[in-house]
Design an enzyme around this catalytic site. Structure first.
Site, PDB file in Angstrom:
ATOM      1  N   ILE A 155      -7.547   9.406  32.110  1.00  9.36           N
ATOM      2  CA  ILE A 155      -6.664  10.553  32.340  1.00  9.36           C
ATOM      3  C   ILE A 155      -6.485  11.336  31.050  1.00  9.36           C
ATOM      4  O   ILE A 155      -6.095  10.781  30.019  1.00  9.36           O
ATOM      5  CB  ILE A 155      -5.289  10.091  32.862  1.00  9.36           C
ATOM      6  CG1 ILE A 155      -5.455   9.274  34.146  1.00  9.36           C
ATOM      7  CG2 ILE A 155      -4.375  11.286  33.114  1.00  9.36           C
ATOM      8  CD1 ILE A 155      -4.195   8.595  34.595  1.00  9.36           C
ATOM      9  N   GLY A 185      -6.284  11.711  22.581  1.00 10.17           N
ATOM     10  CA  GLY A 185      -5.064  11.228  23.210  1.00 10.17           C
ATOM     11  C   GLY A 185      -5.022  11.265  24.730  1.00 10.17           C
ATOM     12  O   GLY A 185      -5.328  12.274  25.333  1.00 10.17           O
ATOM     13  N   SER A 186      -4.657  10.179  25.367  1.00 11.29           N
ATOM     14  CA  SER A 186      -4.586  10.137  26.820  1.00 11.29           C
ATOM     15  C   SER A 186      -4.188   8.739  27.271  1.00 11.29           C
ATOM     16  O   SER A 186      -3.575   7.993  26.526  1.00 11.29           O
ATOM     17  CB  SER A 186      -5.935  10.510  27.438  1.00 11.29           C
ATOM     18  OG  SER A 186      -6.915   9.616  26.976  1.00 11.29           O
ATOM     19  N   ARG A 187      -4.580   8.377  28.522  1.00 11.09           N
ATOM     20  CA  ARG A 187      -4.300   7.033  28.993  1.00 11.09           C
ATOM     21  C   ARG A 187      -5.334   6.616  30.026  1.00 11.09           C
ATOM     22  O   ARG A 187      -6.063   7.449  30.583  1.00 11.09           O
ATOM     23  CB  ARG A 187      -2.889   6.921  29.539  1.00 11.09           C
ATOM     24  CG  ARG A 187      -2.714   7.327  30.986  1.00 11.09           C
ATOM     25  CD  ARG A 187      -1.292   6.986  31.453  1.00 11.09           C
ATOM     26  NE  ARG A 187      -1.228   6.851  32.890  1.00 11.09           N
ATOM     27  CZ  ARG A 187      -0.398   7.548  33.666  1.00 11.09           C
ATOM     28  NH1 ARG A 187       0.412   8.429  33.134  1.00 11.09           N
ATOM     29  NH2 ARG A 187      -0.388   7.353  34.962  1.00 11.09           N
TER      30      ARG A 187
END
Length: 216
Positions: A155, A185-187
């Site tokens: 994501i 940056g994310s997950r």
């Protein structure tokens, strides 16, 4: 060792740093200002290099375990209804990556890729409740005979502007091997069977390719 997704950016950064250094050296005579600019350039270079690092990980392959696909912090452990592929309840474990984490995505289990899909979308902050459904993302499902099916979803976050997914339909997945990259940056969300045994806790830091997330 740097990830191949960063080679072009690292080269451009080096060219930019060298050009900036030459300009500063030629046109700025105020010593404190020169020093400050050069320090900023050095910090910028270090940040780019650390972001695209690709450290070697020692994966202990085990068909009964799910390992973390990324480095970061566990921010979600809950039962949810997964409506894209399974269309039933699953255990969701989410790992949030800050800009200073390694951003390589790795296969959480061995097996074969039976589903892989890209979704364009928004760039809400990665911890936003709707990020999993509204942000740019990829969904991949890997299956093996021992564990069954595991879905993982890359994501994008507010800073992430490109998700790279190498997993193609019918590919052979090697547990811990490189399956993609998320820039800035994310997950990553994991969706696991309800009867799986979760081995991590909220706010626990995990290492991609090494930390055990769950087992049967």
């Amino acid at each position: 060792m740097f990830h191949k997704e960063g080679h072009k950016i690292i080269l451009i950064t080096f060219i930019f740093i060298i050009a900036s250094y030459l300009l500063v050296d030629s046109f700025i005579e105020i010593m404190w200002l020169r020093t400050s600019i050069l320090l900023v350039l050095l910090v910028f270079l270090v940040l780019i290099l650390q972001f695209f690092r690709n450290p070697k990980r020692h994966t202990q392959t085990n068909d009964k375990q799910v390992i973390s696909p990324v480095d970061g912090k566990v921010v979600v452990i809950e039962e949810v209804f997964e409506k894209e592929y399974f269309k039933e309840k699953r255990l969701q474990v989410s790992v949030f990556m800050s800009p200073i984490n390694v951003h390589v995505t790795r296969y959480p289990i061995a097996g074969h890729v039976i589903f892989s899909k890209y979704h364009p979308g928004k760039y809400l902050v990665a911890w936003h409740p709707k990020a999993s459904e509204e942000n740019e993302r990829t969904t991949v499902v890997v299956e093996n005979e021992t564990y069954g099916k595991v879905l993982y979803r890359q994501i994008a976050g507010a800073l992430a502007k490109r998700i790279v997914n190498y997993a193609k339909l019918n590919d052979k997945a090697v547990q811990g091997a490189d399956s993609g990259f998320i820039k800035f940056g994310s997950r990553v969300d994991l969706f696991l069977p309800l009867d799986t045994n979760i081995k991590v806790e909220l706010n626990q830091k995990v290492r991609g390719g090494e930390s055990v997330i769950a087992e049967i």
